[in-house]
Design a protein around this motif. Structure first.
Motif, short mmCIF file in Angstrom:
data_model
loop_
_atom_site.label_atom_id
_atom_site.label_comp_id
_atom_site.label_asym_id
_atom_site.label_seq_id
_atom_site.Cartn_x
_atom_site.Cartn_y
_atom_site.Cartn_z
N SER A 215 1.61 10.96 -0.27
CA SER A 215 2.84 10.55 -0.91
C SER A 215 3.85 11.67 -0.93
O SER A 215 3.52 12.82 -1.19
N LEU B 108 8.81 8.85 -3.78
CA LEU B 108 8.21 7.93 -4.75
C LEU B 108 9.18 7.62 -5.89
O LEU B 108 9.32 6.49 -6.32
N VAL C 142 2.25 1.42 -10.42
CA VAL C 142 1.45 2.06 -9.38
C VAL C 142 -0.02 1.82 -9.70
O VAL C 142 -0.46 2.06 -10.83
N MET D 173 5.51 4.44 1.77
CA MET D 173 6.11 5.72 2.14
C MET D 173 6.93 5.64 3.43
O MET D 173 7.75 6.49 3.68
N ASP E 197 -5.96 4.13 -6.97
CA ASP E 197 -7.13 3.71 -6.20
C ASP E 197 -8.43 4.12 -6.87
O ASP E 197 -8.52 5.17 -7.51
N ILE F 156 2.80 -0.42 -6.12
CA ILE F 156 2.18 0.33 -5.03
C ILE F 156 0.67 0.25 -5.21
O ILE F 156 0.16 0.51 -6.30
N PHE G 118 -3.00 3.68 -4.53
CA PHE G 118 -2.36 4.98 -4.63
C PHE G 118 -3.41 6.08 -4.71
O PHE G 118 -4.37 6.00 -5.47
N THR H 237 0.83 -1.21 0.00
CA THR H 237 0.00 0.00 0.00
C THR H 237 0.86 1.26 0.00
O THR H 237 2.02 1.25 0.43
N GLU H 238 0.25 2.33 -0.47
CA GLU H 238 0.95 3.61 -0.57
C GLU H 238 1.53 4.04 0.79
O GLU H 238 2.70 4.41 0.88
N SER H 239 0.70 3.96 1.83
CA SER H 239 1.18 4.45 3.13
C SER H 239 2.35 3.60 3.63
O SER H 239 3.32 4.13 4.18
#
Ligand code: G
Ligand code: MN
Length: 307
Positions: A206, A211, A219, A176, A222, A198, A201, A171-173
């Motif tokens: 972000s 990134l 990517v 990161m 979402d 990822i 997103f 996942t994006e979080s």
């Protein structure tokens, strides 16, 4: 005990679907809270453990479809999604049990089951000439385990899975705030041919400079960024800018949660070629997936004339 557990799981499922658009992290928190509130957690944990012992889990696969300019549609990746075939219910979706599995530590056993099943399936597909990658969703808790990569490598070695047959979705979080150790391990896997994606997103925050430096191939945008693009100019502007940004960084864009033809038409104008969503196909069992997607590329009927 069946009734109260069923009710709990059902409400957790519902909460999950309502919270999902706010991002996976939040959906999971909400669901876990619900589970705690109902004070039936112990029961759910016990059932999860039993479920693992009794082999009540299964994988479904949802295709990612590549649309070429010639109108040829081809499945390129299958996202593996875990489901629980509970003895007293139909299929239970991961949002209703993954959070509890994470908090109780059972996610390690469940994650191992998924990893090993995916590695076995991918190896089998490769042997029979189905060269589509299988994508696995990796949860925060799993990646925090010091031996996560060791266990993944072990599963790959056991089943002799060609690394290019695998893709990891993070996942994006989570992406990161990965530390150096995790980044190093991901880079090594990527060098061996495993793809890194990822997921979700656009649901978190972000750091664009970061990134750019991540060992990432693709990517997945979402569905919350896609939902309104057919009807809202602002939504279109945002989506188009995000797609351009990612492509500009040299990464592939996959659009998830495509639910209508209007969305897809718009996305193709924006320059997207990789799609996943109910409009194309719902997640399905392996036999059905192979039946529908392990064959030669099909020509998309609506495109034939216009292009
Ligand atoms: O967090 P992640 O993107 O991995 O979530 C995948 C989940 O989204 C799966 O449970 C899958 O069934 C669901 N899903 C797949 N396609 C669609 C879609 O087009 N719309 C919605 N609402 N959900 C989808
Ligand atoms: Mn995913």
């Amino acid at each position: 005990h069946g009734d109260s557990l069923s009710a709990l799981l059902r409400s957790a499922d519902i909460a999950m679907y309502h919270a999902k658009h706010e991002g996976r992290g939040r959906a999971e928190m909400f669901t876990a809270e619900l589970a705690l509130e109902a004070a039936d957690r112990a029961e759910l944990e016990r059932d999860l453990l039993l479920g693992l012992e009794r082999d009540e889990f299964l994988l479904e696969f949802q295709p990612q479809i590549e649309m070429s300019h010639g109108g040829v549609a081809q499945a390129v990746t299958a996202e593996a999604l875990v489901r629980w075939v509970h003895p007293e219910r139909a299929l239970i979706m991961p949002g209703a049990f993954v959070p509890v599995a994470e908090e109780s530590g059972m996610i390690v056993a469940l994650g191992d089951w998924v990893m090993s099943r995916v590695c076995e399936t991918a190896a089998r597909w490769a042997r029979s000439g189905v060269h589509q990658r299988i994508a696995i969703n990796i949860s925060t808790r799993e990646l925090a385990q010091a031996d996560f990569f060791l266990r993944l490598r072990h599963a790959m070695a056991t089943h002799q899975t060609p690394p290019p047959m695998l893709e990891l979705e993070i996942t994006e979080s989570l992406a990161m705030d990965m530390d150096e150790r995790v980044l190093g391990q991901l880079s090594a896997l990527r060098q061996d041919g495993v793809r890194i994606a990822i997921d979700d997103f656009g649901t978190g925050y972000s750091n664009l400079a970061r990134l750019r430096e991540l060992p990432v191939d693709r990517v997945k945008i979402d569905r919350s960024l896609v939902r309104d693009i057919a009807t809202s100019a602002e939504a279109r502007t945002i989506c188009s800018a995000v797609v351009g940004l990612i492509q500009g960084l040299g990464m592939e864009v996959v659009i998830e949660g495509v639910e209508t033809q209007a969305q897809m038409d718009m996305l193709r104008v924006i320059g997207c070629t990789l799609f996943q969503g109910y409009h194309l196909a719902r997640p399905m069992g392996e036999a059905q997936y192979l039946d529908r997607y392990a064959t030669a590329p099909a020509v998309e009927p609506t495109e034939r004339r216009s292009l």
